[in-house]
Design a protein around this motif. Structure first.
Motif, PDB file in Angstrom:
ATOM      1  N   ASP A   1       7.653  43.938  35.318  1.00 21.85           N
ATOM      2  CA  ASP A   1       7.262  42.815  35.764  1.00 21.85           C
ATOM      3  C   ASP A   1       7.822  42.437  37.119  1.00 21.85           C
ATOM      4  O   ASP A   1       7.379  42.315  38.062  1.00 21.85           O
ATOM      5  CB  ASP A   1       8.123  41.804  34.484  1.00 21.85           C
TER       6      ASP A   1
ATOM      7  N   MET B   1       5.875  44.441  39.201  1.00 20.82           N
ATOM      8  CA  MET B   1       4.499  43.482  39.714  1.00 20.82           C
ATOM      9  C   MET B   1       4.809  42.452  40.693  1.00 20.82           C
ATOM     10  O   MET B   1       3.946  42.110  41.772  1.00 20.82           O
ATOM     11  CB  MET B   1       3.974  43.326  38.160  1.00 20.82           C
TER      12      MET B   1
ATOM     13  N   GLY C   1       4.943  43.489  44.483  1.00 26.96           N
ATOM     14  CA  GLY C   1       3.426  43.764  44.928  1.00 26.96           C
ATOM     15  C   GLY C   1       3.069  44.964  44.441  1.00 26.96           C
ATOM     16  O   GLY C   1       2.186  45.086  45.632  1.00 26.96           O
TER      17      GLY C   1
ATOM     18  N   GLU D   1      -2.386  47.219  31.146  1.00 27.74           N
ATOM     19  CA  GLU D   1      -3.387  47.072  30.926  1.00 27.74           C
ATOM     20  C   GLU D   1      -4.041  45.784  31.161  1.00 27.74           C
ATOM     21  O   GLU D   1      -5.250  45.661  32.314  1.00 27.74           O
ATOM     22  CB  GLU D   1      -4.846  47.820  30.024  1.00 27.74           C
ATOM     23  N   ARG D   2      -3.899  45.092  30.525  1.00 27.48           N
ATOM     24  CA  ARG D   2      -4.597  43.732  31.066  1.00 27.48           C
ATOM     25  C   ARG D   2      -3.932  43.243  32.289  1.00 27.48           C
ATOM     26  O   ARG D   2      -5.066  42.052  32.745  1.00 27.48           O
ATOM     27  CB  ARG D   2      -3.437  42.919  29.775  1.00 27.48           C
TER      28      ARG D   2
ATOM     29  N   GLY E   1      -4.414  44.345  35.167  1.00 29.97           N
ATOM     30  CA  GLY E   1      -5.384  45.120  35.913  1.00 29.97           C
ATOM     31  C   GLY E   1      -4.883  45.696  36.886  1.00 29.97           C
ATOM     32  O   GLY E   1      -5.204  45.997  38.079  1.00 29.97           O
ATOM     33  N   LEU E   2      -3.466  46.102  36.959  1.00 30.51           N
ATOM     34  CA  LEU E   2      -2.798  46.952  37.798  1.00 30.51           C
ATOM     35  C   LEU E   2      -3.442  48.038  37.528  1.00 30.51           C
ATOM     36  O   LEU E   2      -3.697  48.699  36.410  1.00 30.51           O
ATOM     37  CB  LEU E   2      -1.719  46.570  37.401  1.00 30.51           C
ATOM     38  N   PRO E   3      -3.957  48.913  38.681  1.00 28.01           N
ATOM     39  CA  PRO E   3      -3.914  50.581  38.449  1.00 28.01           C
ATOM     40  C   PRO E   3      -3.076  51.314  37.798  1.00 28.01           C
ATOM     41  O   PRO E   3      -2.191  50.877  38.837  1.00 28.01           O
ATOM     42  CB  PRO E   3      -4.754  50.668  40.096  1.00 28.01           C
TER      43      PRO E   3
ATOM     44  N   VAL F   1      -7.834  56.687  39.854  1.00 30.34           N
ATOM     45  CA  VAL F   1      -8.444  55.366  39.864  1.00 30.34           C
ATOM     46  C   VAL F   1      -8.359  54.162  40.714  1.00 30.34           C
ATOM     47  O   VAL F   1      -9.187  53.297  40.296  1.00 30.34           O
ATOM     48  CB  VAL F   1      -7.277  55.348  38.400  1.00 30.34           C
TER      49      VAL F   1
ATOM     50  N   GLY G   1     -11.722  53.034  41.160  1.00 29.88           N
ATOM     51  CA  GLY G   1     -12.310  52.894  40.096  1.00 29.88           C
ATOM     52  C   GLY G   1     -12.519  53.860  39.568  1.00 29.88           C
ATOM     53  O   GLY G   1     -13.953  54.030  39.013  1.00 29.88           O
TER      54      GLY G   1
ATOM     55  N   GLY H   1     -12.908  46.390  40.069  1.00 28.57           N
ATOM     56  CA  GLY H   1     -13.069  47.217  38.822  1.00 28.57           C
ATOM     57  C   GLY H   1     -12.646  48.296  38.611  1.00 28.57           C
ATOM     58  O   GLY H   1     -12.325  49.396  38.829  1.00 28.57           O
TER      59      GLY H   1
ATOM     60  N   ARG I   1      -3.748  37.343  40.312  1.00 27.60           N
ATOM     61  CA  ARG I   1      -2.730  36.741  40.466  1.00 27.60           C
ATOM     62  C   ARG I   1      -2.639  35.400  40.046  1.00 27.60           C
ATOM     63  O   ARG I   1      -2.520  34.428  41.229  1.00 27.60           O
ATOM     64  CB  ARG I   1      -1.572  37.993  40.360  1.00 27.60           C
TER      65      ARG I   1
END
Lengths: 355, 355
Positions: A129, A132, A135, A155-156, A158-160, A324, A327, B5, B16
């Motif tokens: 957290d 994130m 940033g 994973e949910r 969306g952060l690589p 990653v 993509g 992607g 976000r």
DNA sequence: ACGTTATAGCCAAAGGATTGCACAACCCGC
DNA sequence: GCGGGTTGTGCAATCCTTTGGCTATAACGT
């Protein structure tokens, strides 16, 4: 609380110079200053005159302008930071991997923001957290749980991200070939005639520990000498853990003739335990570590161990992360390990040791 | 480059959630949402109704709102981050101090942003710039040069900072009582009858190394047995450095009977050198380390060393930093050390050793 | 000399959160 | 039933940079 009263020297309280400061002093618009200072050599050929550029750079230097990364990050939607989560930095393995990460990241223009999770679930979640919130553009996760349970949230989001050191399922990761390393250790001990062995197995939820233990045990099993389950004891990765574990294994009447520790630190802890019991490493009891940290070869009885390219692993994880982020699919990378035979291993003594 | 992607799972590309997202969904204004989510319990008691608060928190949770620290930092003029500069994380001492720093900082609501300077001037300067760019509120400097030369820029910048591990002049700092520790090592060796000793002196520009060496040498000098200058060799702090240094000292025909290393890692390196030359630590040559890192006591020949409270030092540096940020004067803190006698030291052998 | 095209630089709109100020509604007491 | 005091919210400015759009000037070709 009027004056800021920090550094005694300079214009304390005077806030940092901003683009506007420079623009005013140089007599240009902030946008021009921004472009000059960013060396926007890009497409539109939006270059400023070299006179302007020089003047602006001059002023910027004079007032000690340092761009505000916060503001820049807000505008472009990227911070240029990658978050790194490690169990703890005093683990030399983690620290070495981290050094590799930092170096490789810097090479690609990224900063790293590290946090210690202390191998604690709650802290781990909080780390994610916080990273994130700050940033980070992506994440390198150094202490995933083997079952991947900590990763679904991530994973949910969306952060690589990629895993390092400890793999988990099919998530992209960079690790040593832990299983293979475990096999190497086992083969070495088997060749020396050891049949009754113990494993200081590391944390039961850490992928690397699990794999090393697995590789080791399956090799002994295949050779017809399965490792007794009560001789596989979970430990922490540090020397204290190795010591406690070895105490337990060796104090039992029919102690093993060799120990495999999933980390060098734990192996050194085991050496401590041996010494306390008057046992000589390599003669009375053999010990194999993992990783080959720098001091391993300098010990008075140098440590036999399985070398893993820690720094390289760290560096590679950055490369994988970058892929990653582009993509690309993301793979599971395993670096081969190498057995380094030194002096803590030797032929198995008679089947039953005295004492 | 339309779709993002990255994560395959969730609503990839969906950016976000922001305050506005939550505000819309909850049917309140962003300012209200902000106040609720910040628990602005502050002075004006401008709290929202508990109904509103509940609803807002609910929505925030649902959409997985994570505040954008960048934006917040931009507005309030603070990031809640303190920068930490360390020479390198693979130095267990640095790592342990850092753990203390991280923990203490977290307790006070600060994040840490660490960087490795690799003990390189240019990198060091770049670290400071980068940390400033990222808007750290203050700085903990773990690898200052003893002459303070690297600190003037920093001082001029007005950024509050403290030194840790390596002191420099009157700058606020938290270190071990390095000089005292050096004395303890010397007194111990003197008491054991050693007269011809060598020092693995660490980096010549590191305050801690200098002080430890000074304390050691002055004590021998006072006892009437000054340390020969050519027996004080600069080294790195790691085991490789200790090994090279010890090689040099011991290969000379008239080697010393005891070595003082300003770090445990270097001491272990020295042990490696001893072993290669067939010398037994504590009998042929005594070795004293510094710091008492965890493995010191687990070595097959456990290391005599000077214990310093590394983690505490890290923690205290945060406390000091906080004080400095409040405008308090900033002091020089030195933690007392403790000699831990183990087995790498013993009575001096006959005045001239064979070989 | 005039139309065309670069070039250099300015304008202003984001980007997300915080916060002083304003405003409306409500409570209370008299 | 009205003035004074709360209280819960909304408004809008602000933090600093980046960047697409636009203008004015200069340069150039014919």
């Amino acid at each position: 609380m009027t004056a800021v009263g920090q550094g005694k020297g300079g214009r304390a309280g005077a806030r940092r110079a901003t683009l506007a400061t420079v623009a005013d002093l140089a007599g240009y618009h902030v946008s021009t200053v921004s472009r000059v200072l960013n060396g926007t050599t890009v497409p539109g050929a939006r270059s400023a005159s070299s006179a302007a550029a020089e003047r602006i750079r001059q002023v910027a230097r004079e007032v000690g302008y340092v761009p505000n990364a916060q503001a820049a990050a807000l505008r472009r939607q990227r911070t240029g930071m990658v978050g790194v989560i490690m169990a703890r930095m005093t683990d030399t393995v983690a620290a070495t991997i981290y050094e590799g990460v930092e170096r490789a990241a810097a090479e690609h223009g990224y900063q790293t923001l590290v946090m210690n999770s202390w191998d604690d679930d709650e802290t781990r979640a909080r780390c994610v957290d916080l990273l994130m919130a700050h940033g980070v553009d992506a994440l390198i996760h150094g202490d995933a749980l083997a079952d991947g349970s900590s990763l679904q949230v991530l994973e949910r989001s969306g952060l690589p991200f990629v895993l390092v050191n400890r793999g988990a399922g099919a998530y992209p990761s960079v690790t040593a070939d832990d299983r293979g390393g475990g096999r190497q250790a086992a083969e070495h001990l088997l060749a020396l005639g050891h049949r009754e062995v113990g494993v200081l197995a590391g944390l039961p939820y850490a992928g690397n520990a699990i794999e090393r233990t697995r590789g080791f045990c399956e090799t002994f099993a295949e050779a017809g000498h399965p490792v007794r389950p009560d001789r596989v004891v979970p430990t922490t990765f540090d020397s204290a853990g190795g010591r406690t574990g070895a105490d337990r294994l060796l104090r039992a009447g029919d102690g093993p003739t060799a120990l495999f520790a999933v980390s060098d630190a734990a192996a050194i802890g085991a050496l401590g335990s041996l010494r306390d019991q008057g046992l000589h490493p390599g003669r009375d009891v053999s010990v194999v570590g993992f990783n080959d940290m720098p001091i391993a070869g300098d010990l008075t009885v140098p440590l036999t161990t399985v070398r893993s390219p820690m720094r390289e692993i760290g560096e590679r994880s950055v490369a994988l992360l970058l892929a990653v982020m582009e993509g690309e699919p993301g793979e599971v990378v395993r670096f081969p390990t190498e057995l380094v035979v030194r002096e803590t291993t030797g032929p198995a003594p008679g089947l039953t040791r005295g004492r």
